[in-house]
Design an enzyme around this catalytic site. Structure first.
Site, mmCIF file in Angstrom:
data_model
loop_
_atom_site.group_PDB
_atom_site.id
_atom_site.type_symbol
_atom_site.label_atom_id
_atom_site.label_comp_id
_atom_site.label_asym_id
_atom_site.label_seq_id
_atom_site.Cartn_x
_atom_site.Cartn_y
_atom_site.Cartn_z
ATOM 1 N N SER A 140 0.862 -1.171 0.000
ATOM 2 C CA SER A 140 0.000 0.000 0.000
ATOM 3 C C SER A 140 0.906 1.232 0.000
ATOM 4 O O SER A 140 1.695 1.418 0.926
ATOM 5 C CB SER A 140 -0.874 -0.036 1.256
ATOM 6 O OG SER A 140 -1.575 1.171 1.405
ATOM 7 N N LYS A 166 -1.184 -1.101 -4.442
ATOM 8 C CA LYS A 166 -2.352 -0.291 -4.058
ATOM 9 C C LYS A 166 -1.858 1.128 -3.823
ATOM 10 O O LYS A 166 -0.882 1.333 -3.100
ATOM 11 C CB LYS A 166 -2.964 -0.894 -2.799
ATOM 12 C CG LYS A 166 -3.750 0.038 -1.911
ATOM 13 C CD LYS A 166 -4.505 -0.772 -0.858
ATOM 14 C CE LYS A 166 -4.639 -0.031 0.458
ATOM 15 N NZ LYS A 166 -5.330 -0.828 1.474
ATOM 16 N N LYS A 168 -2.839 4.928 -2.505
ATOM 17 C CA LYS A 168 -3.803 5.780 -1.800
ATOM 18 C C LYS A 168 -4.175 6.938 -2.712
ATOM 19 O O LYS A 168 -3.308 7.475 -3.413
ATOM 20 C CB LYS A 168 -3.161 6.323 -0.511
ATOM 21 C CG LYS A 168 -2.851 5.251 0.517
ATOM 22 C CD LYS A 168 -4.107 4.765 1.199
ATOM 23 C CE LYS A 168 -3.777 3.779 2.309
ATOM 24 N NZ LYS A 168 -4.972 3.277 2.973
ATOM 25 N N ASP A 193 -7.056 3.076 -2.917
ATOM 26 C CA ASP A 193 -7.761 3.151 -1.627
ATOM 27 C C ASP A 193 -7.996 4.619 -1.301
ATOM 28 O O ASP A 193 -7.045 5.390 -1.155
ATOM 29 C CB ASP A 193 -6.911 2.486 -0.530
ATOM 30 C CG ASP A 193 -7.641 2.412 0.806
ATOM 31 O OD1 ASP A 193 -8.786 2.897 0.890
ATOM 32 O OD2 ASP A 193 -7.055 1.871 1.764
ATOM 33 N N ASN A 195 -9.871 5.713 1.383
ATOM 34 C CA ASN A 195 -10.110 5.965 2.809
ATOM 35 C C ASN A 195 -11.224 6.990 3.030
ATOM 36 O O ASN A 195 -11.060 7.957 3.786
ATOM 37 C CB ASN A 195 -8.831 6.399 3.527
ATOM 38 C CG ASN A 195 -7.858 5.245 3.723
ATOM 39 O OD1 ASN A 195 -6.758 5.243 3.165
ATOM 40 N ND2 ASN A 195 -8.260 4.240 4.477
ATOM 41 N N GLU A 218 -11.048 0.848 -3.204
ATOM 42 C CA GLU A 218 -11.316 0.533 -1.795
ATOM 43 C C GLU A 218 -11.894 1.751 -1.079
ATOM 44 O O GLU A 218 -11.357 2.848 -1.180
ATOM 45 C CB GLU A 218 -9.979 0.104 -1.163
ATOM 46 C CG GLU A 218 -10.046 -0.334 0.282
ATOM 47 C CD GLU A 218 -8.667 -0.804 0.764
ATOM 48 O OE1 GLU A 218 -7.787 -1.125 -0.064
ATOM 49 O OE2 GLU A 218 -8.472 -0.831 1.989
ATOM 50 N N ASP A 243 -13.662 -1.555 3.235
ATOM 51 C CA ASP A 243 -12.708 -1.735 4.336
ATOM 52 C C ASP A 243 -13.395 -1.217 5.603
ATOM 53 O O ASP A 243 -14.059 -1.972 6.332
ATOM 54 C CB ASP A 243 -11.413 -0.977 3.989
ATOM 55 C CG ASP A 243 -10.385 -0.954 5.105
ATOM 56 O OD1 ASP A 243 -10.669 -1.447 6.204
ATOM 57 O OD2 ASP A 243 -9.266 -0.427 4.902
ATOM 58 N N LYS A 267 -9.818 -7.056 8.170
ATOM 59 C CA LYS A 267 -8.782 -6.743 9.161
ATOM 60 C C LYS A 267 -9.304 -7.277 10.474
ATOM 61 O O LYS A 267 -10.395 -6.877 10.907
ATOM 62 C CB LYS A 267 -8.577 -5.230 9.275
ATOM 63 C CG LYS A 267 -7.970 -4.582 8.051
ATOM 64 C CD LYS A 267 -7.920 -3.067 8.223
ATOM 65 C CE LYS A 267 -7.286 -2.406 7.006
ATOM 66 N NZ LYS A 267 -7.563 -0.957 6.966
ATOM 67 N N GLY A 295 -4.111 -4.345 6.225
ATOM 68 C CA GLY A 295 -2.994 -4.115 7.139
ATOM 69 C C GLY A 295 -3.168 -2.799 7.861
ATOM 70 O O GLY A 295 -3.871 -1.907 7.368
HETATM 71 O O1 SMG Z 1 -0.215 -2.314 6.895
HETATM 72 O O2 SMG Z 1 0.511 -2.105 4.849
HETATM 73 C C1 SMG Z 1 -0.173 -1.732 5.814
HETATM 74 C C2 SMG Z 1 -1.024 -0.503 5.644
HETATM 75 C C3 SMG Z 1 -2.080 -0.731 4.647
HETATM 76 O O3 SMG Z 1 -3.092 1.105 3.604
HETATM 77 C C4 SMG Z 1 -3.073 0.391 4.565
HETATM 78 N N1 SMG Z 1 -3.928 0.533 5.580
HETATM 79 O O4 SMG Z 1 -7.151 1.798 4.851
HETATM 80 O O5 SMG Z 1 -6.234 -0.002 4.260
HETATM 81 C C5 SMG Z 1 -6.177 1.061 4.864
HETATM 82 C C6 SMG Z 1 -4.945 1.533 5.593
HETATM 83 C C7 SMG Z 1 -5.280 1.892 6.986
HETATM 84 C C8 SMG Z 1 -4.150 2.151 7.893
HETATM 85 S S1 SMG Z 1 -3.342 3.600 7.598
HETATM 86 C C9 SMG Z 1 -2.504 3.880 9.042
HETATM 87 MG MG MG Z 2 -8.199 0.662 3.344
#
Ligand code: SMG
Ligand code: MG
Length: 373
Positions: A140, A166, A168, A193, A195, A218, A243, A267, A295
């Site tokens: 990510s 992936k 962001k 992603d 968020n 995502e 997510d 998760k 993650g």
């Molecule tokens: O653990 O590789 C990892 C992070 C993956 O992008 C990631 N996580 O929304 O999926 C998500 C984000 C949330 C955590 S960001 C601190």
């Molecule tokens: Mg996510």
């Protein structure tokens, strides 16, 4: 019978190898809230560790590390010590009086599960019914300053061997950035992603991502917006992966029934623990919804749990299960390493199969507190 005898909270502060920028802020440090328990498991004393996935602030999720710390100390751990648990699966029910706070509950459940499985000599993978010995690693990538910077970062990660990229995204760092990546790497497995950075009013903009053959987008909209995700799914071609919205097996069932997603990211922390995560997996398998393991920048403890989970048969897409070096110069456990084929081995030792290394803990532990049970 599993009796919780002692518990301790530990915070380990690990600087990230590079800042991680998302639509909700920039993170440079993983402040991991860890739970250490000692349990009597059918007469055998065993130690167990859990990691709370919550971040340092309440900007990604309502839960955050300090809140989880207080709740674990004041309520959850004392509650778990009130009477012995008959089986590991009783752990979530023993905390069910507490509403929400799934990430804190998951940390306590992970520690008890680790202790109980260690005492029995059973790996978490075997306990959960995992089938894979190795899991594919996706990565990510945080938001970059420019499309060129993103293309360069993607190139570096592809060179390392990751099997899915992936990126962001957020408004102003979306279509042009992803267009550049797709143009440079026409054949890679690529996802984005958001968020929760968009609203349904952005549907036309999000539809422009359809041109890039993404495996999924995502969490484009806010976590509560189940109906809006279902509406968006009818307006764009890219499959939606949820997510933040999926907080339980039941909520996965509802989202699937409404047509709000075609893919789900599981998760364990977000759904309240490993038991709920495996039930969520089962719901997805039943409805033929592909899942992958999310993650939360976990240390080796949470990573071990994620890998065990990702070895279940329904996890058919590469997840955010990157090796330790993606996050930290030095992990608190023996580091997880990615093979040149982009896979990582699922731990096979009892419980999580890893434990914090005392020499490293001596350097990174910022706070420790014994819990009065
Ligand atoms: O653990 O590789 C990892 C992070 C993956 O992008 C990631 N996580 O929304 O999926 C998500 C984000 C949330 C955590 S960001 C601190
Ligand atoms: Mg996510």
């Amino acid at each position: 019978m599993i009796t919780l005898r002692a518990a301790e909270l530990v915070r380990a502060d690990l600087p990230l190898v590079r800042p991680f920028r998302t639509s909700f802020g920039v993170q440079e440090l993983r402040e991991a809230v860890l739970v250490r328990v000692v349990c009597d498991v059918e007469g055998v004393e065993a130690e167990g560790w859990g990691e709370c996935v919550a971040g340092s602030d309440p900007f990604y999720s309502a839960e955050w590390g300090l809140g989880a710390w207080v709740l674990l100390r004041e309520v959850l751990l004392p509650m778990l010590a009130e009477e012995p648990l008959t089986t590991i699966e009783d752990t979530p029910a023993a905390m069910s009086e507490v509403r929400g706070n799934r990430m804190a509950k998951a940390a306590a459940e992970m520690a008890i599960t680790d202790a109980a499985l260690r005492a029995r000599g059973v790996s978490l993978k075997a306990y959960l019914g995992g089938e894979r010995d190795r899991v594919e690693c996706g990565v990510s990538i945080g938001i970059m300053d420019s499309p060129d910077d993103l293309v360069a970062a993607v190139g570096t990660y592809l060179g390392d061997g990751y099997t899915r990229i992936k990126c962001k995204i957020e408004p102003e760092a979306d279509v042009a950035f992803i267009a550049a990546v797709r143009e440079t790497f026409p054949d890679i497995a690529l996802t984005v992603d958001a968020n929760a950075a968009y609203t349904l009013a952005d549907a036309d903009l999000l539809a422009r991502l359809d041109a890039f053959d993404l495996d999924y987008i995502e969490q484009p909209l806010a976590e509560e917006e189940l109906m809006e995700h279902a509406a968006l799914a009818r307006l764009i071609e890219t499959p939606i992966c949820l997510d933040e919205t999926i907080v339980s097996a039941k909520s996965a069932e509802d989202a699937i029934a409404l047509g709000a997603c075609e893919v789900i990211n599981i998760k364990q922390g977000r759904v309240g623990g490993l038991a709920e995560a495996s039930w969520t997996h089962d719901v997805c398998v039943e409805h033929e919804i592909p899942v992958w393991c999310g993650g939360m920048l976990e240390t080796g403890l949470g990573r071990a749990a994620n890998l065990a989970l990702a070895s279940l048969p329904g996890f058919t897409m590469p997840g955010d299960t990157s090796p330790s070096s993606r996050y930290f110069h030095e992990d608190i456990t023996a580091p997880f390493e990615m093979a040149p084929d982009g896979t990582i081995a699922v731990p096979t030792g009892p419980g999580l199969g890893v434990a914090p290394l005392p020499g490293i803990m001596a350097r990174v532990v910022a706070e420790r507190e014994k819990v009065e049970l």
